[in-house]
Design a protein around this motif. Sequence first.
Motif, PDB file in Angstrom:
ATOM      1  N   THR A 111      46.846  13.346  40.377  1.00  0.00           N
ATOM      2  CA  THR A 111      47.340  13.670  39.037  1.00  0.00           C
ATOM      3  C   THR A 111      46.236  13.592  37.993  1.00  0.00           C
ATOM      4  OG1 THR A 111      49.451  12.694  39.707  1.00  0.00           O
ATOM      5  CG2 THR A 111      49.177  13.192  37.382  1.00  0.00           C
ATOM      6  N   LEU A 112      45.321  12.626  38.159  1.00  0.00           N
ATOM      7  CA  LEU A 112      44.213  12.505  37.208  1.00  0.00           C
ATOM      8  C   LEU A 112      43.318  13.735  37.238  1.00  0.00           C
ATOM      9  CD1 LEU A 112      42.956   8.804  37.323  1.00  0.00           C
ATOM     10  CD2 LEU A 112      43.763  10.066  35.336  1.00  0.00           C
ATOM     11  N   ALA A 171      45.157  16.576  35.578  1.00  0.00           N
ATOM     12  CA  ALA A 171      45.153  16.391  34.122  1.00  0.00           C
ATOM     13  C   ALA A 171      43.786  16.719  33.534  1.00  0.00           C
ATOM     14  CB  ALA A 171      45.543  14.954  33.784  1.00  0.00           C
ATOM     15  N   GLY A 227      48.733  16.482  29.867  1.00  0.00           N
ATOM     16  CA  GLY A 227      49.414  15.495  30.693  1.00  0.00           C
ATOM     17  C   GLY A 227      50.745  15.996  31.212  1.00  0.00           C
ATOM     18  N   ALA A 230      50.119  18.337  34.108  1.00  0.00           N
ATOM     19  CA  ALA A 230      49.732  17.601  35.317  1.00  0.00           C
ATOM     20  C   ALA A 230      50.955  16.979  35.987  1.00  0.00           C
ATOM     21  CB  ALA A 230      48.708  16.524  34.969  1.00  0.00           C
ATOM     22  N   TYR A 248      52.241   7.010  36.161  1.00  0.00           N
ATOM     23  CA  TYR A 248      51.073   7.893  36.225  1.00  0.00           C
ATOM     24  C   TYR A 248      50.648   8.323  34.817  1.00  0.00           C
ATOM     25  CZ  TYR A 248      52.499   8.292  41.119  1.00  0.00           C
ATOM     26  OH  TYR A 248      52.857   8.021  42.404  1.00  0.00           O
ATOM     27  N   LEU A 296      46.848   8.659  32.241  1.00  0.00           N
ATOM     28  CA  LEU A 296      46.296   9.999  32.016  1.00  0.00           C
ATOM     29  C   LEU A 296      45.428  10.054  30.761  1.00  0.00           C
ATOM     30  CD1 LEU A 296      49.245  12.389  32.996  1.00  0.00           C
ATOM     31  CD2 LEU A 296      47.309  11.611  34.367  1.00  0.00           C
ATOM     32  N   ALA A 316      44.401  13.092  28.302  1.00  0.00           N
ATOM     33  CA  ALA A 316      45.683  13.795  28.401  1.00  0.00           C
ATOM     34  C   ALA A 316      46.776  13.168  27.548  1.00  0.00           C
ATOM     35  CB  ALA A 316      46.136  13.844  29.861  1.00  0.00           C
TER      36      ALA A 316
END
Length: 271
Positions: free
Chosen positions: A131-132, A135, A149, A152, A217, A221, A226
């Motif tokens: 996810t990072l 993003a 964000g 993502a 999560y 971010l 994000a």
Amino acid sequence: MFDKLFPPKQMELPNGKKVMEKRSPIPFVILVLFIALIYSIEVTDFELKILFERGIQFFIIVLEMIPPTWEYLPHLWQPLMDTIKMSLLGSVLGSVVAVPAAYLAASNLIQRKWIVNVTKILLSILRTLPTLVTALIATFIFGLGTLAGTVAIFLFTLAYVGKLLYEQIENADMGAFEAMESIGMTRVQAFRYAIFPQVLPNFLSTSLFCFEGNVRYAAILGYVGAGGIGLLLNERIGWRDYASVGMILLMLAITVFLIETVSEHFRKRLM
């Protein structure tokens, strides 16, 4: 392959009959894991001495977070709400789009195999991207802020829910689907009335579970720009303001706990 490397052992039973006993792969597995462990230690430069010498610093930093700076609380409400809204919007949009994606990936619904294979490959690619990283890419496309964000989280939710949903569709009872097709319904209509009600409780439960994780999560971010409370977390850690970090983590823990409690209540009712 294993039997060729380690041939079965011949045994003679009390009645004189000879049988072949397969050798246990457990010693071989243990040996491979041990070699892999040694190699991992060498590659990562892992040292127990440094772990014991520097590990105490973790507890020193935790103690500096206690007590948290309550005066910092008013600064958290807006970023915290941004984090929740970002997670909610990304989760809802991702779950909704996951339904047609799962339909296209279900091999028992789509007759053209190339469509099924392409959809499954795309979902797999999205799942492999952290996810990072997603993003970070989104910030270059959409700029800094919560939009990156949200995108993502949307992509992660789409891949996660879509994967589980198409597996549930492939294991669904096709009797009602075939009956509705035989009376003139299209495949989409038959899916809507025969298959989707079967997978709906699990779909909603999975979506709620995914939303719980997305709140956590979304909190980090901000490290890639994000948006959300992660921006403040990154800033305070950079300034070594651990008391404010403690306040941020406390509010995150309370928020996640409340969301998980409500989500678990509804997931139990769905199941």
